[in-house]
Design an enzyme around this catalytic site. Structure first.
Site, PDB file in Angstrom:
ATOM      1  N   LYS A  15     -12.232  -9.268  -3.250  1.00 37.69           N
ATOM      2  CA  LYS A  15     -10.763  -9.195  -3.379  1.00 37.69           C
ATOM      3  C   LYS A  15     -10.315  -9.865  -4.686  1.00 37.69           C
ATOM      4  O   LYS A  15     -11.144 -10.140  -5.552  1.00 37.69           O
ATOM      5  CB  LYS A  15     -10.106  -9.833  -2.159  1.00 37.69           C
ATOM      6  CG  LYS A  15     -10.434  -9.097  -0.857  1.00 37.69           C
ATOM      7  CD  LYS A  15      -9.849  -7.700  -0.850  1.00 37.69           C
ATOM      8  CE  LYS A  15     -10.317  -6.908   0.344  1.00 37.69           C
ATOM      9  NZ  LYS A  15      -9.947  -5.496   0.258  1.00 37.69           N
ATOM     10  N   ARG A  38     -13.807  -7.087 -10.719  1.00 33.89           N
ATOM     11  CA  ARG A  38     -13.963  -6.445  -9.399  1.00 33.89           C
ATOM     12  C   ARG A  38     -14.713  -5.118  -9.500  1.00 33.89           C
ATOM     13  O   ARG A  38     -14.559  -4.380 -10.468  1.00 33.89           O
ATOM     14  CB  ARG A  38     -12.575  -6.251  -8.746  1.00 33.89           C
ATOM     15  CG  ARG A  38     -11.938  -7.593  -8.425  1.00 33.89           C
ATOM     16  CD  ARG A  38     -10.564  -7.457  -7.857  1.00 33.89           C
ATOM     17  NE  ARG A  38     -10.569  -6.831  -6.553  1.00 33.89           N
ATOM     18  CZ  ARG A  38      -9.469  -6.460  -5.900  1.00 33.89           C
ATOM     19  NH1 ARG A  38      -8.281  -6.670  -6.450  1.00 33.89           N
ATOM     20  NH2 ARG A  38      -9.543  -5.912  -4.721  1.00 33.89           N
ATOM     21  N   ASP A  66      -6.470  -8.227   4.729  1.00 37.73           N
ATOM     22  CA  ASP A  66      -5.648  -9.024   3.806  1.00 37.73           C
ATOM     23  C   ASP A  66      -5.044 -10.260   4.484  1.00 37.73           C
ATOM     24  O   ASP A  66      -4.453 -11.111   3.816  1.00 37.73           O
ATOM     25  CB  ASP A  66      -4.526  -8.158   3.219  1.00 37.73           C
ATOM     26  CG  ASP A  66      -5.084  -7.069   2.303  1.00 37.73           C
ATOM     27  OD1 ASP A  66      -6.202  -7.241   1.774  1.00 37.73           O
ATOM     28  OD2 ASP A  66      -4.406  -6.036   2.127  1.00 37.73           O
ATOM     29  N   SER A  85     -13.343   0.859   3.131  1.00 37.98           N
ATOM     30  CA  SER A  85     -12.338   0.701   2.092  1.00 37.98           C
ATOM     31  C   SER A  85     -11.378   1.879   2.041  1.00 37.98           C
ATOM     32  O   SER A  85     -11.776   3.012   1.752  1.00 37.98           O
ATOM     33  CB  SER A  85     -13.021   0.544   0.722  1.00 37.98           C
ATOM     34  OG  SER A  85     -12.073   0.738  -0.303  1.00 37.98           O
ATOM     35  N   ARG A 139      -2.401 -14.166  -2.248  1.00 39.33           N
ATOM     36  CA  ARG A 139      -2.491 -14.519  -0.819  1.00 39.33           C
ATOM     37  C   ARG A 139      -3.006 -15.953  -0.625  1.00 39.33           C
ATOM     38  O   ARG A 139      -2.665 -16.599   0.365  1.00 39.33           O
ATOM     39  CB  ARG A 139      -3.350 -13.496  -0.066  1.00 39.33           C
ATOM     40  CG  ARG A 139      -2.752 -12.097  -0.175  1.00 39.33           C
ATOM     41  CD  ARG A 139      -3.097 -11.167   0.944  1.00 39.33           C
ATOM     42  NE  ARG A 139      -2.829  -9.798   0.541  1.00 39.33           N
ATOM     43  CZ  ARG A 139      -1.647  -9.179   0.623  1.00 39.33           C
ATOM     44  NH1 ARG A 139      -0.601  -9.797   1.129  1.00 39.33           N
ATOM     45  NH2 ARG A 139      -1.507  -7.937   0.210  1.00 39.33           N
ATOM     46  N   GLN A 146      -9.142   2.155  -0.166  1.00 41.51           N
ATOM     47  CA  GLN A 146      -8.972   2.527  -1.576  1.00 41.51           C
ATOM     48  C   GLN A 146      -9.992   3.589  -1.966  1.00 41.51           C
ATOM     49  O   GLN A 146      -9.666   4.562  -2.653  1.00 41.51           O
ATOM     50  CB  GLN A 146      -9.116   1.293  -2.468  1.00 41.51           C
ATOM     51  CG  GLN A 146      -7.985   0.295  -2.259  1.00 41.51           C
ATOM     52  CD  GLN A 146      -8.167  -0.979  -3.052  1.00 41.51           C
ATOM     53  OE1 GLN A 146      -9.203  -1.216  -3.664  1.00 41.51           O
ATOM     54  NE2 GLN A 146      -7.153  -1.828  -3.030  1.00 41.51           N
ATOM     55  N   GLY A 191      -5.963  -3.644  -7.687  1.00 45.35           N
ATOM     56  CA  GLY A 191      -7.129  -2.861  -7.254  1.00 45.35           C
ATOM     57  C   GLY A 191      -6.733  -1.504  -6.701  1.00 45.35           C
ATOM     58  O   GLY A 191      -7.430  -0.508  -6.906  1.00 45.35           O
ATOM     59  N   SER A 219       0.839  -1.212   0.000  1.00 44.94           N
ATOM     60  CA  SER A 219       0.000   0.000   0.000  1.00 44.94           C
ATOM     61  C   SER A 219       0.868   1.254   0.000  1.00 44.94           C
ATOM     62  O   SER A 219       0.577   2.235  -0.697  1.00 44.94           O
ATOM     63  CB  SER A 219      -0.877   0.026   1.256  1.00 44.94           C
ATOM     64  OG  SER A 219      -1.801  -1.016   1.216  1.00 44.94           O
TER      65      SER A 219
HETATM   66  C1  S3P Z   1      -5.578  -1.335   0.176  1.00 48.41           C
HETATM   67  C2  S3P Z   1      -6.797  -1.384   0.802  1.00 48.41           C
HETATM   68  C3  S3P Z   1      -7.533  -2.634   1.016  1.00 48.41           C
HETATM   69  C4  S3P Z   1      -6.620  -3.858   0.894  1.00 48.41           C
HETATM   70  C5  S3P Z   1      -5.751  -3.792  -0.319  1.00 48.41           C
HETATM   71  C6  S3P Z   1      -4.872  -2.551  -0.283  1.00 48.41           C
HETATM   72  C7  S3P Z   1      -4.929  -0.029  -0.016  1.00 48.41           C
HETATM   73  O1  S3P Z   1      -8.543  -2.737   0.046  1.00 48.41           O
HETATM   74  O2  S3P Z   1      -7.396  -5.036   0.874  1.00 48.41           O
HETATM   75  O3  S3P Z   1      -4.915  -4.933  -0.403  1.00 48.41           O
HETATM   76  O4  S3P Z   1      -3.737   0.022  -0.363  1.00 48.41           O
HETATM   77  O5  S3P Z   1      -5.602   1.000   0.190  1.00 48.41           O
HETATM   78  P1  S3P Z   1      -9.998  -2.066   0.238  1.00 48.41           P
HETATM   79  O6  S3P Z   1      -9.849  -0.603   0.152  1.00 48.41           O
HETATM   80  O7  S3P Z   1     -10.798  -2.625  -0.911  1.00 48.41           O
HETATM   81  O8  S3P Z   1     -10.472  -2.558   1.576  1.00 48.41           O
END
Ligand code: S3P
Length: 428
Positions: free
Chosen positions: A341, A121, A314, A166, A387, A168, A93, A22
């Protein structure tokens, strides 16, 4: 196909894991939006983060990488250019959701696509709030799925109460807000990982965090800022669990990121009776870093639910494997996000661990695992999910029978050196 046979699965020794995924993504993105030259050290050169590098190179940012050191030279947002070709997001993602926030506010046209998993997704979680800001986005099913096209434009700020747990989504909206006149606010019900907030501050953004409410001032310029990426606790988790459940193990993992929004795995290990010691030792760019020492121990089941879920989202595949070795019934709830995921991780974990002899059943928002079970060999597949692949490799340490893993290559998405590190810990 990889054949996993580890006659003595016992782990010992000292390792450090690669940089946090991240944080590595964010370092490239924010450095590309900042004026000046940023150096990133301990960058995760996994496939996902390389997708982020390629996206910004396509917009004219000068990015050079030497293993895990990256230099990003940018003239700031105004120096970015329109990419001539569609942007390939691969499996990532995080690249998709965060980038959409940035691109929606740039004066160019973009086409985004990804691999088979990312194409399935949901993207409406980010395209919906961006459209509320005035973004011009279209894609399959009205912008729910990739491929997606964005016609960047001037956005208006938003006060957004996000329905998703989330990071993200939170980050994508904040990044759109960063490039939009006025103050954009995102409020969450449960705090998710806060690397965006920490790192934007380090790059000079005017961002204010008040509990779960985050506000950002738009069009405030960013300035280059060197970033040291902590070790990824989500990668470390595989070995922390392995050393806990495999008798006779003792390992130390150095320089791991211990950000409290990410460190729920330590709470779960403690809750289940693991013998674990955490030595916090320094703070870098708003991120806590330290060493973790773990020795094998007998563990008990637990009920895992509520606000801890975003802090372990995760790590749930490897926690499920741990639960197969705990006395009693472990229940994981409130984790419906797992269905969105890289795979539907409720189904992929349950089917994989069942095939290896676990007593595990899926529920709508989690799983129920009865321990302690003796696992056995089988032919398994990762379903293209890094994973799940690593969970299977750790499961193989629990049996003398042969575990075969199809499509192990996907592990390079987040941990390209996983098997080297595993071999080092096993042969010590
Ligand atoms: C992430 C947020 C998480 C996580 C992903 C990385 C990020 O996803 O599962 O591996 O870097 O902001 P979500 O925002 O969908 O929960």
């Amino acid at each position: 196909m990889k054949v996993l046979t580890y006659p003595s699965g016992k782990l010992s020794g000292v390792i450090s894991v690669p940089g946090d995924k991240s944080i590595s993504h964010r370092a490239i993105m924010f450095a590309s939006l900042a004026s000046g030259t940023t150096k990133v050290t301990n960058f995760l050169a996994g496939e996902d983060c390389l997708s982020t590098i390629d996206a910004f190179k396509a917009m004219g940012v000068e990015i050079t990488r030497n293993n895990d050191s990256v230099q990003i030279k940018s003239n700031g947002v105004n120096g970015l250019k329109e990419p001539l070709e569609p942007i390939n997001l691969g499996n990532s993602g995080t690249t998709a959701r965060l980038l959409m926030g940035i691109l929606s506010a740039l004066p160019f046209h973009f086409t985004l696509f990804g691999d088979a998993s990312l194409t399935k997704r949901p993207m409406d979680r980010i395209t919906n709030p961006l459209k509320k800001m005035g973004a011009i986005i279209d894609g399959r099913e009205d912008g729910k799925y990739l491929p997606i096209a964005i016609r960047g434009t001037n956005l208006k700020p938003i006060d957004y109460h996000t329905p998703m747990k989330s990071a993200q989504v939170k980050s994508g909206v904040l990044l759109a807000g960063l490039l939009t006149d006025g103050v954009t606010t995102v409020t969450e019900d449960t705090k998710t990982r806060d690397h965006t907030e920490n790192m934007l501050k380090a790059f000079g953004a005017k961002i204010n965090v008040d509990g779960t409410k985050i506000s950002i001032d738009g069009n405030h310029p960013l300035h280059a800022c060197d970033i040291e990426v902590p070790g990824d606790i989500s990668s470390a988790a595989f070995f922390l669990v392995a050393a806990t459940i495999i008798e006779g193990s003792e390992i130390t993992i150095k320089d791991v990121g211990l950000n409290p929004t990410r460190s729920g795995i330590i709470d779960v290990l403690q809750l289940m009776g693991a013998n674990i010691r955490v030595e916090e030792n320094r703070q870098v760019g708003g991120e806590l870093i330290g060493d973790i020492v773990v020795k094998s121990s007998n563990i008990q089941s637990a009920v895992i639910e509520g606000d801890i879920i975003p802090r372990i989202i995760d790590e749930i595949p490897i926690i499920a494997l741990m639960a197969t070795q705990a006395e009693g019934t472990t229940i994981i709830k409130d984790a419906e996000e797992l269905r969105f995921k890289e795979t539907d991780r409720i189904d992929s974990v349950v089917s994989t661990l069942s095939a290896l002899g676990a007593s595990i059943e899926a529920t709508a928002d989690g799983m129920i695992i009865k321990g302690k079970t003796k696992l056995h060999g089988n032919i398994t597949k990762s379903f293209g999910d890094h994973r799940i692949g690593m969970m299977i490799a750790i499961a193989s340490l629990l049996t003398d029978e042969k575990v075969e893993l199809e499509d192990e290559a996907c592990i390079a998405v987040s941990y390209p050196t996983f098997f080297n590190d595993l071999d080092r810990l096993i042969s010590n």
